[in-house]
Scaffold this active site. Structure first.
Site, PDB file in Angstrom:
ATOM      1  N   GLU A   1      -3.548  13.311   1.360  1.00 27.90           N
ATOM      2  CA  GLU A   1      -4.825  12.801   1.884  1.00 27.90           C
ATOM      3  C   GLU A   1      -5.624  13.963   2.476  1.00 27.90           C
ATOM      4  O   GLU A   1      -6.737  14.235   2.031  1.00 27.90           O
ATOM      5  CB  GLU A   1      -4.550  11.725   2.937  1.00 27.90           C
ATOM      6  CG  GLU A   1      -3.804  10.528   2.328  1.00 27.90           C
ATOM      7  CD  GLU A   1      -4.088   9.228   3.006  1.00 27.90           C
ATOM      8  OE1 GLU A   1      -3.790   9.083   4.202  1.00 27.90           O
ATOM      9  OE2 GLU A   1      -4.651   8.342   2.348  1.00 27.90           O
TER      10      GLU A   1
ATOM     11  N   HIS B   1       1.910   8.918   1.178  1.00 31.23           N
ATOM     12  CA  HIS B   1       0.814   8.754   0.213  1.00 31.23           C
ATOM     13  C   HIS B   1       1.107   9.742  -0.915  1.00 31.23           C
ATOM     14  O   HIS B   1       1.570  10.863  -0.651  1.00 31.23           O
ATOM     15  CB  HIS B   1      -0.540   9.078   0.851  1.00 31.23           C
ATOM     16  CG  HIS B   1      -0.835   8.248   2.072  1.00 31.23           C
ATOM     17  ND1 HIS B   1      -1.582   7.087   2.038  1.00 31.23           N
ATOM     18  CD2 HIS B   1      -0.454   8.400   3.378  1.00 31.23           C
ATOM     19  CE1 HIS B   1      -1.672   6.572   3.262  1.00 31.23           C
ATOM     20  NE2 HIS B   1      -0.977   7.346   4.089  1.00 31.23           N
TER      21      HIS B   1
ATOM     22  N   HIS C   1       0.840  -1.210   0.000  1.00 32.59           N
ATOM     23  CA  HIS C   1       0.000   0.000   0.000  1.00 32.59           C
ATOM     24  C   HIS C   1       0.865   1.247   0.000  1.00 32.59           C
ATOM     25  O   HIS C   1       0.449   2.287  -0.491  1.00 32.59           O
ATOM     26  CB  HIS C   1      -0.903   0.032   1.244  1.00 32.59           C
ATOM     27  CG  HIS C   1      -1.606  -1.262   1.483  1.00 32.59           C
ATOM     28  ND1 HIS C   1      -2.622  -1.706   0.666  1.00 32.59           N
ATOM     29  CD2 HIS C   1      -1.422  -2.236   2.426  1.00 32.59           C
ATOM     30  CE1 HIS C   1      -3.047  -2.881   1.118  1.00 32.59           C
ATOM     31  NE2 HIS C   1      -2.336  -3.224   2.171  1.00 32.59           N
TER      32      HIS C   1
ATOM     33  N   THR D   1      -6.220   6.167   7.808  1.00 30.58           N
ATOM     34  CA  THR D   1      -6.769   6.498   6.482  1.00 30.58           C
ATOM     35  C   THR D   1      -6.750   5.282   5.555  1.00 30.58           C
ATOM     36  O   THR D   1      -7.082   5.388   4.377  1.00 30.58           O
ATOM     37  CB  THR D   1      -5.961   7.627   5.804  1.00 30.58           C
ATOM     38  OG1 THR D   1      -4.627   7.133   5.556  1.00 30.58           O
ATOM     39  CG2 THR D   1      -5.913   8.870   6.669  1.00 30.58           C
TER      40      THR D   1
ATOM     41  N   HIS E   1       5.491   6.668   6.710  1.00 25.59           N
ATOM     42  CA  HIS E   1       5.172   6.229   5.344  1.00 25.59           C
ATOM     43  C   HIS E   1       4.598   7.408   4.592  1.00 25.59           C
ATOM     44  O   HIS E   1       4.362   8.459   5.186  1.00 25.59           O
ATOM     45  CB  HIS E   1       4.178   5.052   5.378  1.00 25.59           C
ATOM     46  CG  HIS E   1       2.878   5.440   5.965  1.00 25.59           C
ATOM     47  ND1 HIS E   1       2.602   5.364   7.328  1.00 25.59           N
ATOM     48  CD2 HIS E   1       1.774   5.978   5.402  1.00 25.59           C
ATOM     49  CE1 HIS E   1       1.390   5.826   7.558  1.00 25.59           C
ATOM     50  NE2 HIS E   1       0.867   6.203   6.416  1.00 25.59           N
TER      51      HIS E   1
ATOM     52  N   HIS F   1       3.267  10.568   6.728  1.00 27.87           N
ATOM     53  CA  HIS F   1       2.627  10.268   8.015  1.00 27.87           C
ATOM     54  C   HIS F   1       3.646   9.647   8.960  1.00 27.87           C
ATOM     55  O   HIS F   1       4.227   8.598   8.647  1.00 27.87           O
ATOM     56  CB  HIS F   1       1.451   9.304   7.806  1.00 27.87           C
ATOM     57  CG  HIS F   1       0.289   9.955   7.131  1.00 27.87           C
ATOM     58  ND1 HIS F   1      -0.690   9.246   6.459  1.00 27.87           N
ATOM     59  CD2 HIS F   1      -0.031  11.265   6.995  1.00 27.87           C
ATOM     60  CE1 HIS F   1      -1.576  10.084   5.970  1.00 27.87           C
ATOM     61  NE2 HIS F   1      -1.207  11.317   6.284  1.00 27.87           N
TER      62      HIS F   1
HETATM   63  N1  LIG Z   1      -2.326   6.287   6.917  1.00 23.10           N
HETATM   64  S1  LIG Z   1      -2.328   6.371   8.499  1.00 23.10           S
HETATM   65  O1  LIG Z   1      -3.645   6.801   8.943  1.00 23.10           O
HETATM   66  O2  LIG Z   1      -1.236   7.232   8.949  1.00 23.10           O
HETATM   67  C1  LIG Z   1      -2.028   4.798   9.178  1.00 23.10           C
HETATM   68  C2  LIG Z   1      -1.244   4.709  10.328  1.00 23.10           C
HETATM   69  C3  LIG Z   1      -1.014   3.457  10.899  1.00 23.10           C
HETATM   70  C4  LIG Z   1      -1.550   2.303  10.335  1.00 23.10           C
HETATM   71  C5  LIG Z   1      -2.334   2.416   9.171  1.00 23.10           C
HETATM   72  N2  LIG Z   1      -2.908   1.318   8.547  1.00 23.10           N
HETATM   73  C6  LIG Z   1      -2.570  -0.005   8.766  1.00 23.10           C
HETATM   74  O3  LIG Z   1      -1.696  -0.351   9.505  1.00 23.10           O
HETATM   75  N3  LIG Z   1      -3.308  -0.889   8.081  1.00 23.10           N
HETATM   76  C7  LIG Z   1      -3.049  -2.327   8.221  1.00 23.10           C
HETATM   77  C8  LIG Z   1      -2.551  -2.898   6.939  1.00 23.10           C
HETATM   78  C9  LIG Z   1      -1.359  -2.119   6.416  1.00 23.10           C
HETATM   79  C10 LIG Z   1      -0.530  -2.904   5.448  1.00 23.10           C
HETATM   80  O4  LIG Z   1      -0.534  -4.265   5.681  1.00 23.10           O
HETATM   81  C11 LIG Z   1      -2.566   3.669   8.611  1.00 23.10           C
HETATM   82 ZN   LIG Z   2      -0.825   7.255   6.050  1.00 18.80          ZN
END
Ligand SMILES: NS(=O)(=O)c1cccc(NC(=O)NCCCCO)c1
Ligand SMILES: [Zn+2]
Length: 258
Positions: A103, A93, A61, A196, A91, A116
């Site tokens: 986002e 986006h 992702h 998100t 990470h 993020h």
């Molecule tokens: N994009 S975010 O809101 O900063 C964020 C922060 C921490 C975790 C996540 N999302 C996840 O961990 N989703 C679980 C699956 C991710 C990939 O396997 C999103």
């Molecule tokens: Zn994020």
């Protein structure tokens, strides 16, 4: 499995994750003129001096840099937070070439990308996974990336992207300190929201910095060499447009630091 395509993208996530239609979903469109200036909101502090990255990975992702969160060596505190939150990972986006990719948006305007920096409440919760599902479990620092000159330090990360081209790949990535990715000002907007991406847990205190950092189109283009698919999959899908659009603010207010 969920993704960012037509069939498995953000508009379909509610089928498997009904909280997608919840009351504190993220991201949102931030309208500066409607944010409440709150004099009780102090500055945030980022204690990243002892911070050391461990690895960089492609989770299908995004590209994620993870940190050793076995102690309180790297924390965010202050601002809207009641206690220190421990650094876990960061990470990004981003969009397609020349398209928006952040986002959060600001008065309807998106940026090219959004960083993020994810922290968890290790004072109240035993594990990151417990915290990620709790209403005060996570604090995520959102930093906008806008296009301009090369970012002096981002190349340290983009140089490593060829090693994590495919979903499920990871490699050592030691000694990177995210302090080098911060803008000059730590002025911020803050509101209660969610992850998100699925599982979309409503567990995030969002702290979105007002000042973007500047990266070059070339550097951002390196992110698009990543792929959503694993090495063994026939279907080659370039990793881009991995952002969720703004969600309904519902009964929330956004507060602004001074
Ligand atoms: N994009 S975010 O809101 O900063 C964020 C922060 C921490 C975790 C996540 N999302 C996840 O961990 N989703 C679980 C699956 C991710 C990939 O396997 C999103
Ligand atoms: Zn994020």
């Amino acid at each position: 499995h969920w993704g960012y395509g037509k069939e498995d993208g953000p508009s379909a996530w509610h089928r498997q994750y009904p909280v997608a239609k919840g009351n504190r979903q993220s991201p949102i469109d931030i309208i500066p003129n409607e944010a409440r200036r709150d004099s009780t909101l102090g500055p945030i502090f980022l204690k990243y001096d002892q911070c050391r990255s461990l690895n960089i990975a492609n989770n299908g992702h995004s590209v994620v840099v993870e940190f050793d969160d076995s102690d309180d060596r790297s924390v965010v505190l202050g601002g809207p937070l009641d206690n220190p939150y421990r650094l876990k990972q960061f990470h990004f986006h981003w969009g397609g070439k020349g398209c928006e990719g952040s986002e959060h948006t600001v008065a309807g305007v998106g940026y090219a990308s959004e960083l993020h920096v994810v922290h968890w409440n290790a004072v109240k919760y035993k594990t990151y996974n417990d915290a990620a599902a709790a209403p005060d479990g996570l604090a995520v620092l959102g930093i906008f990336l806008e296009l301009g000159d090369d970012h002096r330090w981002l190349h340290m990360m983009t140089d490593a992207l060829y090693m994590v081209k495919f979903k499920g790949s990871a490699t050592d990535f030691k000694g990177f300190n995210p302090k080098c990715l911060l803008p000059n000002s730590l002025h911020y907007w803050t509101y209660l929201g969610s992850l998100t991406t699925p599982p979309l847990h409503e567990s995030v205190t969002w702290i979105v910095l007002k000042e973007p950092i500047v990266v070059s189109e070339k550097q951002l283009g390196m992110f698009r060499m990543l792929q959503f698919n694993g090495e063994e999959e026939d279907q080659r899908m370039r990793m881009e447009n991995n952002f969720r659009p703004p969600q309904n603010l519902k009964e929330r207010i956004v507060r602004s630091s001074n």
